[in-house]
Design a protein around this motif. Structure first.
Motif, PDB file in Angstrom:
ATOM      1  N   ILE A  23      38.761  54.847  16.175  1.00  0.00           N
ATOM      2  CA  ILE A  23      37.412  53.716  15.872  1.00  0.00           C
ATOM      3  C   ILE A  23      36.962  53.877  14.759  1.00  0.00           C
ATOM      4  O   ILE A  23      36.270  54.542  14.209  1.00  0.00           O
ATOM      5  N   ILE A  66      37.066  47.769  14.308  1.00  0.00           N
ATOM      6  CA  ILE A  66      36.433  47.490  15.610  1.00  0.00           C
ATOM      7  C   ILE A  66      35.654  46.109  15.409  1.00  0.00           C
ATOM      8  O   ILE A  66      35.326  45.407  16.356  1.00  0.00           O
ATOM      9  N   ALA A 106      39.083  41.685  15.776  1.00  0.00           N
ATOM     10  CA  ALA A 106      39.246  40.923  16.970  1.00  0.00           C
ATOM     11  C   ALA A 106      38.860  39.514  16.507  1.00  0.00           C
ATOM     12  O   ALA A 106      39.662  38.473  16.841  1.00  0.00           O
ATOM     13  N   PHE A 135      44.844  42.828  22.704  1.00  0.00           N
ATOM     14  CA  PHE A 135      44.357  44.357  22.690  1.00  0.00           C
ATOM     15  C   PHE A 135      44.848  44.931  23.745  1.00  0.00           C
ATOM     16  O   PHE A 135      45.270  46.297  23.604  1.00  0.00           O
ATOM     17  N   ILE A 156      46.950  44.320  15.921  1.00  0.00           N
ATOM     18  CA  ILE A 156      45.879  45.205  16.244  1.00  0.00           C
ATOM     19  C   ILE A 156      46.419  46.696  16.423  1.00  0.00           C
ATOM     20  O   ILE A 156      45.593  47.573  16.688  1.00  0.00           O
ATOM     21  N   ALA A 187      44.740  49.185  14.512  1.00  0.00           N
ATOM     22  CA  ALA A 187      43.495  49.940  14.986  1.00  0.00           C
ATOM     23  C   ALA A 187      43.723  51.119  15.915  1.00  0.00           C
ATOM     24  O   ALA A 187      43.081  52.033  15.915  1.00  0.00           O
ATOM     25  N   TYR A 188      44.838  51.170  16.760  1.00  0.00           N
ATOM     26  CA  TYR A 188      44.862  52.413  17.604  1.00  0.00           C
ATOM     27  C   TYR A 188      45.626  53.371  17.028  1.00  0.00           C
ATOM     28  O   TYR A 188      45.800  54.552  17.538  1.00  0.00           O
ATOM     29  N   ALA A 233      39.248  54.658  23.686  1.00  0.00           N
ATOM     30  CA  ALA A 233      39.157  53.595  22.189  1.00  0.00           C
ATOM     31  C   ALA A 233      39.690  52.165  22.701  1.00  0.00           C
ATOM     32  O   ALA A 233      39.113  51.351  22.589  1.00  0.00           O
ATOM     33  N   THR A 234      40.646  52.319  23.624  1.00  0.00           N
ATOM     34  CA  THR A 234      41.057  50.698  24.282  1.00  0.00           C
ATOM     35  C   THR A 234      39.956  50.119  25.144  1.00  0.00           C
ATOM     36  O   THR A 234      39.780  48.870  24.806  1.00  0.00           O
ATOM     37  N   TYR A 279      37.510  48.834  22.458  1.00  0.00           N
ATOM     38  CA  TYR A 279      37.998  47.720  21.572  1.00  0.00           C
ATOM     39  C   TYR A 279      37.864  46.455  22.299  1.00  0.00           C
ATOM     40  O   TYR A 279      37.588  45.327  21.870  1.00  0.00           O
TER      41      TYR A 279
END
Length: 491
Positions: A42, A46, A50, A66, A243, A246-247, A278-279, A282
């Motif tokens: 994160i 974040i 998006a 996501f 995306i 981000a993970y 985290a998912t 997000y």
């Protein structure tokens, strides 16, 4: 040829061959690993990813993007969980590959991880400097030379974080807890303040009619198809690939296995729980972002801040700036920790100079290699346009994901007797699905990224042939060179 065939015995990987594998202090508990994962997954993205993907690729369907990216990464995470529970060593995917596939393939993965983690630390540090300059401007501080200020701020963040990692894992862990808690509070404020301004009409049916773009195809998939698309289902899946950046980071948790109490059970739980949390976070922020303003009116440069200004909550821009800076600070910290542990393992195996595997007797950390990593990150962030190279971070990571997924299948066949603290359910189906998902994410990256990655790997292979193959401890099994160590230190 022999170096291609020789593999590290599982007992050596987990420390039964020499004491070298047990030279790091046990620092992490299960909850610490969750914080470690949240710390690296994160970041500032974040607050922006998006809106950016909604405006340019997926529309309100970015929420589905996501979820798709989260599922793809969860498949890889399950594979990492099994291998880290079986081989709880610092090298993560590098060590897994050494045991399962052999030395040359381990070098390939280690070289890819060096690209991923070292470049990522520089990218995030550069972004931290740019965001800090923007935050000062939002606070009314005028800078006569913003470029120079950003350069100085990069130093201001990398130097102390490198020092923290080099001097004390426990101090770094305490600082991480504080910063992760603070950034989660900032994210909570975004969700709580933004929810009353959500308009369900902005979600539509989560699907926007597809568009054919006039730009030249850039990704591998676009070149194969022959044209570029946005929106529609193609756009939703394309956004999922972006995306996924981000993970990326849950795999860094596996590098802490050697320093974790009851690692075979704690590391899998830490990775999976941090990725799931985290998912959820997000997706929650994405729902607020897309719900506050129509995707056609989203500002690509500052999507969330502009949405709050439009809703009459302009003060939230300062909260977003603070959350972004905290988020990037924890990302840099964890990336340095992860990179340190990978290089430490490679040096301990002799594939890079073994002096880098020295553990400080005073601080009980691999401080020498940490200082090298911090120095390289500073050079990259200050003198290389790293923000244009962030896709290389993704490709290096996905490359390792593929080997880990294949490793689960191969290890089940070759080494069924090994004790596993966690087992991937429905194997080999889940690892196979992970391979497919990883391949899909990879072909959605630009062809130019693949070219740079191939050049990096070719250079790495030359380094291995010139140095690593001859200096490997497996090349001289009868007389391994001892690693200076402060011994095993427990709480």
């Amino acid at each position: 040829m022999s170096s291609i065939l020789r593999r590290l015995p599982p007992s050596a990987a987990t420390g039964l061959r020499t004491g070298a594998r047990h030279s790091l202090a046990e620092v992490y508990r299960p909850a610490d690993l969750v914080v470690l994962g949240l710390g690296v997954m994160i970041g500032a993205g974040i607050f922006s990813v998006a809106g950016r993907q909604a405006a340019t690729a997926a529309g309100p369907g970015v929420i589905l993007s996501f979820m798709i990216a989260g599922i793809a990464c969860l498949l890889a995470c399950l594979c990492y969980a099994e291998l880290s529970s079986t081989i709880p060593a610092s090298g993560s995917a590098y060590t897994f590959t050494y045991v399962i596939f052999g030395e040359v393939w381990a070098w390939v993965i280690g070289w890819a991880l060096i690209l991923e983690l070292q470049l990522a630390a520089a990218v995030v540090a550069r972004a931290w400097g740019e965001i800090a300059v923007g935050a000062l401007a939002n606070a009314g501080v005028r800078l006569s030379a913003p470029g120079l200020a950003a350069d100085l701020l990069v130093l201001a963040i990398l130097v102390p974080l490198t020092g923290v990692v080099a001097l004390s894992a426990r101090v770094g862990l305490r600082a991480l807890w504080v910063m992760v808690a603070a950034k989660l509070l900032a994210i909570g404020a975004v969700i709580v303040v933004g929810l009353p301004h959500v308009d369900a009409r902005n979600f539509g049916d989560f699907h926007v009619p597809p568009e054919t773009l006039t730009t030249a195809p850039a990704t591998v998939l676009e070149i194969v198809v022959g044209e570029s698309h946005a929106f529609g289902w193609f756009g939703i899946f394309s956004a999922a690939s972006a995306i996924a950046f981000a993970y990326i980071g849950f795999d860094v948790v596996a590098t802490a296995a050697e320093e974790t109490v009851n690692a075979p059970r704690a590391v899998p739980k830490g990775m999976i729980r941090s990725l799931v949390l985290a998912t959820v976070v997000y997706v929650a922020v994405a729902l607020v972002m897309v719900g506050m303003v129509s995707y056609t009116k989203i500002s690509v440069d500052a999507p969330l801040a502009s949405a709050f200004r439009a809703a009459g909550e302009g003060w939230m821009a300062h909260v977003i700036d603070a959350g972004a800076l905290l988020g990037l600070t924890t990302v840099i910290l964890v990336l340095i920790v992860g990179q340190t542990r990978v290089l430490f393992s490679m040096a301990r195996d002799g594939l890079i100079p073994r002096g880098l595997a020295a553990v400080s007797r005073r601080y009980h950390t691999p401080s020498r290699v940490t200082l090298v990593i911090g120095g390289v990150a500073i050079v990259l962030a200050e003198f290389v346009p790293v923000l244009t190279l962030q896709e290389l971070v993704v490709l290096g990571t996905l490359f390792a994901f593929g080997f880990v997924a294949a490793g689960v299948i191969v290890m089940r066949r070759r080494m069924p007797h090994l004790e596993r603290g966690f087992r991937v359910p429905l194997s080999p189906v889940v690892p196979a699905l992970s391979l497919v998902a990883t391949f899909w994410l990879m072909v959605n990256l630009r062809l130019l990224t693949w070219v740079w990655f191939a050049l990096w790997m070719a250079f790495g292979l030359a380094v291995y042939l010139a140095y690593g193959r001859r200096h490997s401890v497996l090349a001289r099994p009868a007389a391994p060179v001892p690693v200076r160590s402060g011994g095993r230190h427990r709480r």
